[in-house]
Motif scaffolding. Structure first.
Motif, PDB file in Angstrom:
ATOM      1  N   ALA A   1      12.672  14.044   2.445  1.00  0.00           N
ATOM      2  CA  ALA A   1      13.333  12.738   2.532  1.00  0.00           C
ATOM      3  C   ALA A   1      12.553  11.705   1.718  1.00  0.00           C
ATOM      4  O   ALA A   1      11.318  11.699   1.729  1.00  0.00           O
ATOM      5  N   PRO A   2      13.237  10.824   0.998  1.00  0.00           N
ATOM      6  CA  PRO A   2      12.532   9.804   0.224  1.00  0.00           C
ATOM      7  C   PRO A   2      11.660   8.933   1.123  1.00  0.00           C
ATOM      8  O   PRO A   2      12.150   8.413   2.137  1.00  0.00           O
ATOM      9  N   PRO A   3      10.380   8.750   0.798  1.00  0.00           N
ATOM     10  CA  PRO A   3       9.524   7.883   1.614  1.00  0.00           C
ATOM     11  C   PRO A   3      10.025   6.439   1.664  1.00  0.00           C
ATOM     12  O   PRO A   3       9.823   5.743   2.649  1.00  0.00           O
ATOM     13  N   ALA A   4      10.686   6.006   0.593  1.00  0.00           N
ATOM     14  CA  ALA A   4      11.244   4.655   0.557  1.00  0.00           C
ATOM     15  C   ALA A   4      12.569   4.679  -0.193  1.00  0.00           C
ATOM     16  O   ALA A   4      12.682   5.306  -1.252  1.00  0.00           O
ATOM     17  N   LEU A   5      13.560   4.032   0.363  1.00  0.00           N
ATOM     18  CA  LEU A   5      14.839   3.808  -0.305  1.00  0.00           C
ATOM     19  C   LEU A   5      14.936   2.343  -0.675  1.00  0.00           C
ATOM     20  O   LEU A   5      14.356   1.477  -0.013  1.00  0.00           O
ATOM     21  N   ILE A   6      15.688   2.058  -1.729  1.00  0.00           N
ATOM     22  CA  ILE A   6      16.033   0.684  -2.081  1.00  0.00           C
ATOM     23  C   ILE A   6      17.537   0.553  -1.873  1.00  0.00           C
ATOM     24  O   ILE A   6      18.315   1.345  -2.426  1.00  0.00           O
ATOM     25  N   VAL A   7      17.945  -0.399  -1.045  1.00  0.00           N
ATOM     26  CA  VAL A   7      19.344  -0.459  -0.619  1.00  0.00           C
ATOM     27  C   VAL A   7      19.916  -1.861  -0.771  1.00  0.00           C
ATOM     28  O   VAL A   7      19.208  -2.863  -0.661  1.00  0.00           O
ATOM     29  N   ARG A   8      21.212  -1.890  -1.017  1.00  0.00           N
ATOM     30  CA  ARG A   8      22.025  -3.104  -0.948  1.00  0.00           C
ATOM     31  C   ARG A   8      23.229  -2.805  -0.068  1.00  0.00           C
ATOM     32  O   ARG A   8      23.886  -1.786  -0.250  1.00  0.00           O
ATOM     33  N   GLY A   9      23.511  -3.689   0.884  1.00  0.00           N
ATOM     34  CA  GLY A   9      24.701  -3.511   1.692  1.00  0.00           C
ATOM     35  C   GLY A   9      24.401  -3.222   3.148  1.00  0.00           C
ATOM     36  O   GLY A   9      23.338  -3.561   3.667  1.00  0.00           O
ATOM     37  N   ASP A  10      25.355  -2.570   3.799  1.00  0.00           N
ATOM     38  CA  ASP A  10      25.334  -2.369   5.246  1.00  0.00           C
ATOM     39  C   ASP A  10      24.757  -0.997   5.590  1.00  0.00           C
ATOM     40  O   ASP A  10      25.445   0.026   5.505  1.00  0.00           O
ATOM     41  N   VAL A  11      23.492  -0.957   6.004  1.00  0.00           N
ATOM     42  CA  VAL A  11      22.820   0.304   6.321  1.00  0.00           C
ATOM     43  C   VAL A  11      23.451   0.983   7.538  1.00  0.00           C
ATOM     44  O   VAL A  11      23.370   2.205   7.692  1.00  0.00           O
ATOM     45  N   ALA A  12      24.114   0.204   8.390  1.00  0.00           N
ATOM     46  CA  ALA A  12      24.749   0.786   9.575  1.00  0.00           C
ATOM     47  C   ALA A  12      25.797   1.830   9.208  1.00  0.00           C
ATOM     48  O   ALA A  12      26.108   2.718  10.017  1.00  0.00           O
TER      49      ALA A  12
ATOM     50  N   ALA B   1       0.828  -1.205   0.000  1.00  0.00           N
ATOM     51  CA  ALA B   1       0.000   0.000   0.000  1.00  0.00           C
ATOM     52  C   ALA B   1       0.865   1.258   0.000  1.00  0.00           C
ATOM     53  O   ALA B   1       0.575   2.234  -0.713  1.00  0.00           O
ATOM     54  N   ARG B   2       1.936   1.251   0.786  1.00  0.00           N
ATOM     55  CA  ARG B   2       2.810   2.420   0.826  1.00  0.00           C
ATOM     56  C   ARG B   2       3.492   2.649  -0.510  1.00  0.00           C
ATOM     57  O   ARG B   2       3.614   3.787  -0.974  1.00  0.00           O
ATOM     58  N   LEU B   3       3.951   1.578  -1.134  1.00  0.00           N
ATOM     59  CA  LEU B   3       4.590   1.735  -2.430  1.00  0.00           C
ATOM     60  C   LEU B   3       3.595   2.201  -3.487  1.00  0.00           C
ATOM     61  O   LEU B   3       3.945   2.993  -4.377  1.00  0.00           O
ATOM     62  N   ARG B   4       2.370   1.740  -3.413  1.00  0.00           N
ATOM     63  CA  ARG B   4       1.338   2.236  -4.337  1.00  0.00           C
ATOM     64  C   ARG B   4       1.170   3.742  -4.180  1.00  0.00           C
ATOM     65  O   ARG B   4       1.069   4.470  -5.167  1.00  0.00           O
ATOM     66  N   LEU B   5       1.151   4.214  -2.938  1.00  0.00           N
ATOM     67  CA  LEU B   5       0.993   5.644  -2.689  1.00  0.00           C
ATOM     68  C   LEU B   5       2.227   6.415  -3.155  1.00  0.00           C
ATOM     69  O   LEU B   5       2.113   7.469  -3.785  1.00  0.00           O
ATOM     70  N   ILE B   6       3.414   5.877  -2.874  1.00  0.00           N
ATOM     71  CA  ILE B   6       4.658   6.547  -3.272  1.00  0.00           C
ATOM     72  C   ILE B   6       4.756   6.662  -4.792  1.00  0.00           C
ATOM     73  O   ILE B   6       5.217   7.680  -5.325  1.00  0.00           O
ATOM     74  N   ARG B   7       4.327   5.647  -5.506  1.00  0.00           N
ATOM     75  CA  ARG B   7       4.438   5.627  -6.969  1.00  0.00           C
ATOM     76  C   ARG B   7       3.255   6.310  -7.662  1.00  0.00           C
ATOM     77  O   ARG B   7       3.195   6.330  -8.894  1.00  0.00           O
ATOM     78  N   THR B   8       2.344   6.883  -6.919  1.00  0.00           N
ATOM     79  CA  THR B   8       1.187   7.566  -7.501  1.00  0.00           C
ATOM     80  C   THR B   8       1.616   8.889  -8.122  1.00  0.00           C
ATOM     81  O   THR B   8       2.415   9.628  -7.541  1.00  0.00           O
ATOM     82  N   THR B   9       1.078   9.202  -9.290  1.00  0.00           N
ATOM     83  CA  THR B   9       1.389  10.480  -9.928  1.00  0.00           C
ATOM     84  C   THR B   9       0.939  11.631  -9.030  1.00  0.00           C
ATOM     85  O   THR B   9      -0.143  11.597  -8.446  1.00  0.00           O
ATOM     86  N   GLY B  10       1.788  12.636  -8.915  1.00  0.00           N
ATOM     87  CA  GLY B  10       1.454  13.807  -8.114  1.00  0.00           C
ATOM     88  C   GLY B  10       1.780  13.681  -6.645  1.00  0.00           C
ATOM     89  O   GLY B  10       1.639  14.656  -5.897  1.00  0.00           O
ATOM     90  N   VAL B  11       2.214  12.506  -6.199  1.00  0.00           N
ATOM     91  CA  VAL B  11       2.555  12.309  -4.791  1.00  0.00           C
ATOM     92  C   VAL B  11       4.077  12.364  -4.647  1.00  0.00           C
ATOM     93  O   VAL B  11       4.785  11.438  -5.035  1.00  0.00           O
ATOM     94  N   GLY B  12       4.566  13.466  -4.106  1.00  0.00           N
ATOM     95  CA  GLY B  12       5.986  13.598  -3.825  1.00  0.00           C
ATOM     96  C   GLY B  12       6.279  13.288  -2.377  1.00  0.00           C
ATOM     97  O   GLY B  12       5.368  12.952  -1.596  1.00  0.00           O
ATOM     98  N   PRO B  13       7.533  13.394  -1.963  1.00  0.00           N
ATOM     99  CA  PRO B  13       7.898  13.059  -0.580  1.00  0.00           C
ATOM    100  C   PRO B  13       7.139  13.860   0.475  1.00  0.00           C
ATOM    101  O   PRO B  13       6.701  13.312   1.482  1.00  0.00           O
ATOM    102  N   VAL B  14       6.977  15.179   0.247  1.00  0.00           N
ATOM    103  CA  VAL B  14       6.270  16.000   1.234  1.00  0.00           C
ATOM    104  C   VAL B  14       4.801  15.609   1.295  1.00  0.00           C
ATOM    105  O   VAL B  14       4.224  15.442   2.374  1.00  0.00           O
ATOM    106  N   THR B  15       4.186  15.462   0.121  1.00  0.00           N
ATOM    107  CA  THR B  15       2.770  15.085   0.078  1.00  0.00           C
ATOM    108  C   THR B  15       2.541  13.726   0.700  1.00  0.00           C
ATOM    109  O   THR B  15       1.546  13.508   1.411  1.00  0.00           O
ATOM    110  N   TYR B  16       3.449  12.787   0.471  1.00  0.00           N
ATOM    111  CA  TYR B  16       3.317  11.451   1.056  1.00  0.00           C
ATOM    112  C   TYR B  16       3.253  11.540   2.576  1.00  0.00           C
ATOM    113  O   TYR B  16       2.382  10.930   3.215  1.00  0.00           O
ATOM    114  N   ARG B  17       4.148  12.304   3.166  1.00  0.00           N
ATOM    115  CA  ARG B  17       4.173  12.407   4.627  1.00  0.00           C
ATOM    116  C   ARG B  17       2.899  13.069   5.137  1.00  0.00           C
ATOM    117  O   ARG B  17       2.335  12.677   6.164  1.00  0.00           O
TER     118      ARG B  17
END
Length: 366
Positions: free
Chosen positions: A92-103, A7-23
């Motif tokens: 801030a990006p509502p969702a990041l896609i990462v590989r590796g050590d987030v620490a 559901a969150r990814l659907r909202l993030i990928r919606t046209t017109g929904v940017g990071p500020v609007t998402y929050r």
């Protein structure tokens, strides 16, 4: 949790929904599902001719499968291991896609090293050496995996398979896309020994419009940004400007006035950036800042207003907007309306495609 992520990814990928609007949508409606249901109504209030396009669950399932095949995972804004400094910025990006050590983005002070793609050999050697010294001094080095200074910074901080370094690469395309192609091996090393970060979904080739978004992540992850070598009007100077707007340290390495590639860094120093010539200089600038004191992640929205905005309120805010970006605080002051009312009107206008958001909490008519 899987259903919530969809559901969150659907909202993030919606046209017109940017990071500020998402929050703001999550703060107002409490969940992504509820926000999605409210989108047509909000867009209509903003004067939009049609509702935002929301991807279906199958589209998101394909994206999530591609992310998993790439050996990556999602980090949502309210996840415990989402980078704290990045979560502090307004967009801030509502969702990041990462590989590796987030620490590496939370457990060590992060320093961005950026500069020219066609950098001089001397500048590349300097960037490589200073990146190595920063890691030895306990920092993580953040850069954008571009040619030139970025490549040198990552080579200096990536370490070896036996002794991994502390490097963070932020890319403009999907996590599975190597750009430039000749940095494919380096990008894999960064993901294996450090941390690779993308905002775009898998399969997305980087476009010119994606790089400023990538730059704000580089600056947002970092306590300070160092420009090693850059021409005027370059992407590196955009990163430095964003860092300054975020309240982070801006530093630059001086260069010869005879070299056009040094003009950007020299200009930053003239305008107040800190002159640095070693890793010790850089660490001295950021060490007084305690990352534990940074605000914890949270939506920058005052919560739902006691009642919806009226048509008169909307007309008042729209009349104050124009093609020149204006601060939201100034809109609140001049309109005489409460912050929540102005924010919900801007949310409606953005969903309707009538405004654009800019760095520094500014908006303009689209």
């Amino acid at each position: 949790m899987a259903d919530a992520a969809v559901a969150r990814l659907r909202l993030i990928r919606t046209t017109g929904v940017g990071p500020v609007t998402y929050r703001q949508l999550l703060a107002r409606f409490g969940s992504a599902d509820a926000a999605i249901d409210a989108l047509p109504m909000l867009a209509a209030r903003g004067g939009g001719g049609r509702s935002p396009v929301v991807p279906d669950e199958r589209t998101i399932a394909r994206e999530m499968a591609a992310t998993a095949r790439a050996g990556a995972r999602y980090l949502f804004l309210d996840d415990a291991d989402y980078p704290v400094l990045l979560a502090e910025i307004e967009n801030a990006p509502p969702a990041l896609i990462v590989r590796g050590d987030v620490a590496l983005a939370n457990g060590r002070p992060c320093i961005a090293l950026v500069g020219a793609r066609n950098a001089s050999a001397a500048a590349c050697r300097f960037a490589r050496e200073i990146a190595h010294d920063l890691v030895a001094g306990g920092a993580s080095v953040v850069s954008g995996l571009a040619r030139g200074i970025d490549t040198a910074a990552h080579h200096g901080s990536v370490g070896t398979p036996e002794r991994p370094g502390a490097t963070i690469g932020v890319i403009a395309g999907g996590i599975d896309i190597a750009y430039p192609p000749d940095n494919a091996d380096l990008q894999d090393m960064v993901a294996t020994r450090g941390l690779l970060v993308a905002e775009q979904p898998p399969g997305i080739e980087p476009r010119a419009r994606h790089f400023p978004y990538r730059n704000r992540i580089i600056a947002g992850l970092s306590l300070g940004t160092v420009v090693v070598e850059a021409v005027q009007k370059s992407g590196s100077l955009i990163t430095a400007r964003l860092a300054g707007e975020m309240g982070r340290e801006v530093m630059a390495v001086p260069g010869s006035p005879l070299d056009p590639r040094a003009q950007g860094g020299n200009m930053l120093i003239r305008e107040g950036a800190t002159l640095v010539q070693s890793a010790a200089d850089i660490l001295e600038q950021v060490r007084p800042i305690d990352a534990r004191a940074v605000r914890s992640p949270g939506a920058r929205f005052d919560g739902p207003p006691p009642e919806d905005a009226s048509d008169a309120d909307r007309r008042r805010v729209v009349a104050l907007l124009g093609p020149v970006p204006c601060g939201v605080d100034e809109l609140i002051r001049q309109s005489g309306l409460s912050s929540p009312i102005v924010q919900i009107i801007l949310l409606e206008l953005e969903l309707a495609g009538r405004i654009e958001r800019h760095a520094g909490g500014r908006v303009s008519l689209g």
